[in-house]
Design a protein around this motif. Sequence first.
Motif, short mmCIF file in Angstrom:
data_model
loop_
_atom_site.label_atom_id
_atom_site.label_comp_id
_atom_site.label_asym_id
_atom_site.label_seq_id
_atom_site.Cartn_x
_atom_site.Cartn_y
_atom_site.Cartn_z
N VAL A 454 0.79 -1.10 -0.10
CA VAL A 454 -0.07 -0.14 0.16
C VAL A 454 0.92 1.39 0.15
CG1 VAL A 454 -1.66 1.44 1.14
CG2 VAL A 454 -2.05 -1.08 0.91
N LEU A 476 -1.69 -3.00 -5.31
CA LEU A 476 -2.94 -2.91 -4.67
C LEU A 476 -3.53 -4.24 -4.44
CD1 LEU A 476 -3.84 0.66 -5.03
CD2 LEU A 476 -3.02 -0.06 -2.97
N THR A 480 -4.95 -6.41 -1.43
CA THR A 480 -6.07 -6.78 -1.12
C THR A 480 -6.40 -8.30 -0.94
OG1 THR A 480 -7.10 -4.81 -2.42
CG2 THR A 480 -8.74 -6.33 -1.89
N ALA A 493 -6.40 -1.19 0.72
CA ALA A 493 -5.84 -1.55 -0.44
C ALA A 493 -7.11 -1.58 -1.63
CB ALA A 493 -5.24 -2.89 -0.43
N ARG A 497 -7.23 1.00 -4.76
CA ARG A 497 -7.27 0.22 -6.12
C ARG A 497 -8.52 0.56 -6.91
NH1 ARG A 497 -8.14 -5.68 -8.68
NH2 ARG A 497 -7.31 -5.40 -10.28
#
Length: 619
Positions: A454, A476, A480, A493, A497
């Motif tokens: 991140v 990202l 995630t 994240a 994104r």
Amino acid sequence: MMMNLDAAGWNDHAMDLHGRYLVEHRREDIDQAVTALRTAVWLARDEPRLRTLALTNLGVVLQDRYEGHGDPIDLDEAVEAAALATHETDGHDPELAVRLSNLGIALRARYEAGGGDDDLDNSISVQRTAVTLPAPANRFGKILVNLSSALRTRYERTGGVGDLDEAIQVAGLGLRVLGERASNSGRAHANLGAMLRMRFARTGEAADLDAAIGHQRAAIDVTTPGSPLQARFQSNLCAALMTRFETTGDRDVLDEAVAVGRRAVATREQGPQDEARCLSNLASALHARFEYNGESADLDEAIRAVVRAVDLVPPDNSDHGRYLINLSGALTTRFIRSEEPADVDAAIEAARRAVAATDQEQPALAGRLTNLAIAFDHRYRLTGSATDLAESIAAYRRAVAESGDDDPLLPARLSNLALGLVHIAESRSEARKLAARAVDLVALGDPDRAGLLVNLATLLTTNPGPGDITAADAALAEATMAKTARVSTRIIAGAARGRINAVEGRWPDAASGYAAAVLLLPLLAWHGTARADREYALAGWSDLACDAAATIVASGDPARAVEILESGRAVLWTSQLALRGDLSRLADVDLELAERLTSIRKRLDAHFAARSQGSDQPL
């Protein structure tokens, strides 16, 4: 009442008092024991063997009084008594090994209370001599364990790997000599467990951590329940469990660490040093649990515990800096939640004191500089002060410079330095390189990797160049989907994104990021936390479901958009309406029932959390 005793009588009377003190912990018993032993030493001035025995006992009793009541003058007298006892013992006497070991223990204790490095080196030297001498069979194992403790302390002081490996080897031998299930093997198990945890922190060898936890459990099992020693061992287990949690992200392990730490703190009749260590380890576990689930009561309890730990030990104690830095970290975390300037000011002050108390050669210096840098960084964000930013960057640079290439915290320090440098236009290129290096140093699956990704994405999207958005999107996406990372990091994240791809008109990628973030919201606001904490956790995400739905519509899937929108609304409405009631009122009436309901909630939430991550975990 005056007693008409000879030297042997005074010695025996003193040891009876000492034995009662170890059970009942009455100050007058140990004070009288010290006085009786001083009398015995004086009366035995013409009886060498009895005098050395009384001197030996005096050194031991003075150390116990120091541990219970914290007067460093007792340690000076203990060292002097132990040194005289060894000097006056015949070289062929098997008790010489025991007395040298006792002298080593006293020297190490004085070092930890603020003595010089010579005390620690001399402690190791005399204990190495002790293990080469003939010794009573029932004492040799303890002599080995004492040497391993001194080597461990020097490792903590200098970071010398040779000391740690030797300490583990010697401790293992000492435990085998004592017998693993022997009633007097608790210290040996605890010491070996602590050192294996240290080696795990350096090498990442999972077998070391498993063995460390096993030894700490064994130390508790062989020790009398409720004794101060058991409290010490429970605190050690709390620390070992925290290391496992930091590696795996397992919530059950974290809860056990908190429970064990609380039991350690609840034990009565601890000396100030032991109590402070128990409080500090509990505070670390509570702080970590707050960061995991956002329950403010955990953080407030952590701060109270570590404040008490700081107050219990004097500034020249070797642990004082560690407690200060734990306090700084907890106050900084609370500032992030409350934005109360007093918290960040106090965090900076505590970190400054910790750094000032740390020798420039100590391995702990890099970590303490990092805490100071983080506190300054947060105050910079509050005030915009260029001075605070400069102080933060300077501390981060020092922390990175003090970190070895194999330091597991080097990636985080590089990433944090990079985030500080991004505020300075001419340093942004350096910042991106540092952030990328930080990610490269951390393996896939590491719980901390997501946060580093991140940070890298943040830098890549600040004045992006060709290819930067694509690289940020990849970072990202990985963050995630990182199942070992904190839920809050994964949501950040996913939302990031979604945003960066929406700006670029990349609707399928934007929709994927936002949708993943929405589906993680139930994990962020699980029902085992207080309602106010759930509301805080969700406060920043009230528009997330709408943003997700908009990007999904733009990507051409309106039915999926409705599904995601309803999922997000369900989480927010459930929290707003408190469909599971706050159990605090029930706890006032029936604590046992409230605890049972809380346990059931946790099991249900763990089940559905596992389901959402593709697990078939049963209820």
